[in-house]
Design a protein around this motif. Sequence first.
Motif, PDB file in Angstrom:
ATOM      1  N   GLY A  16      12.679   7.105  -0.459  1.00 50.05           N
ATOM      2  CA  GLY A  16      12.710   5.707  -0.874  1.00 50.05           C
ATOM      3  C   GLY A  16      12.322   5.527  -2.316  1.00 50.05           C
ATOM      4  O   GLY A  16      11.637   6.347  -2.905  1.00 50.05           O
ATOM      5  N   ASP A  21       4.983   2.348  -0.572  1.00 51.67           N
ATOM      6  CA  ASP A  21       5.120   1.219   0.336  1.00 51.67           C
ATOM      7  C   ASP A  21       5.531   1.638   1.743  1.00 51.67           C
ATOM      8  O   ASP A  21       5.251   0.936   2.702  1.00 51.67           O
ATOM      9  CB  ASP A  21       6.140   0.221  -0.200  1.00 51.67           C
ATOM     10  CG  ASP A  21       5.656  -0.448  -1.476  1.00 51.67           C
ATOM     11  OD1 ASP A  21       6.502  -0.988  -2.190  1.00 51.67           O
ATOM     12  OD2 ASP A  21       4.441  -0.428  -1.730  1.00 51.67           O
ATOM     13  N   ASP A  22       6.210   2.759   1.889  1.00 50.70           N
ATOM     14  CA  ASP A  22       6.740   3.191   3.173  1.00 50.70           C
ATOM     15  C   ASP A  22       5.856   4.275   3.797  1.00 50.70           C
ATOM     16  O   ASP A  22       6.250   5.425   3.912  1.00 50.70           O
ATOM     17  CB  ASP A  22       8.173   3.692   3.019  1.00 50.70           C
ATOM     18  CG  ASP A  22       9.128   2.600   2.601  1.00 50.70           C
ATOM     19  OD1 ASP A  22       8.833   1.431   2.909  1.00 50.70           O
ATOM     20  OD2 ASP A  22      10.146   2.907   1.995  1.00 50.70           O
ATOM     21  N   LYS A  39       7.029   7.283   5.801  1.00 49.25           N
ATOM     22  CA  LYS A  39       7.899   6.848   6.892  1.00 49.25           C
ATOM     23  C   LYS A  39       8.975   7.892   7.201  1.00 49.25           C
ATOM     24  O   LYS A  39       9.400   8.030   8.338  1.00 49.25           O
ATOM     25  CB  LYS A  39       8.559   5.528   6.503  1.00 49.25           C
ATOM     26  CG  LYS A  39       9.361   4.898   7.608  1.00 49.25           C
ATOM     27  CD  LYS A  39      10.081   3.670   7.111  1.00 49.25           C
ATOM     28  CE  LYS A  39       9.231   2.445   7.279  1.00 49.25           C
ATOM     29  NZ  LYS A  39       9.973   1.201   6.995  1.00 49.25           N
TER      30      LYS A  39
END
Length: 60
Positions: A16, A21-22, A39
Amino acid sequence: MSVGLLSTISDAISGGSDGDDDVFTYQCASCGTEFDLPKTRMIGVRCPDCRSMDVRDASE
């Protein structure tokens, strides 16, 4: 249009464009250790301390 698709695929493969953030926070059901993983690493998650695969989402 295909450039957007290629960018989306590239972001998914590389983890990403947002990076931090993930992230998911997990808790090991065996030893209680809490840890974060990107993630993109949701398959085959193991506790970094005891190596157990019995981990849960820590936000629940």
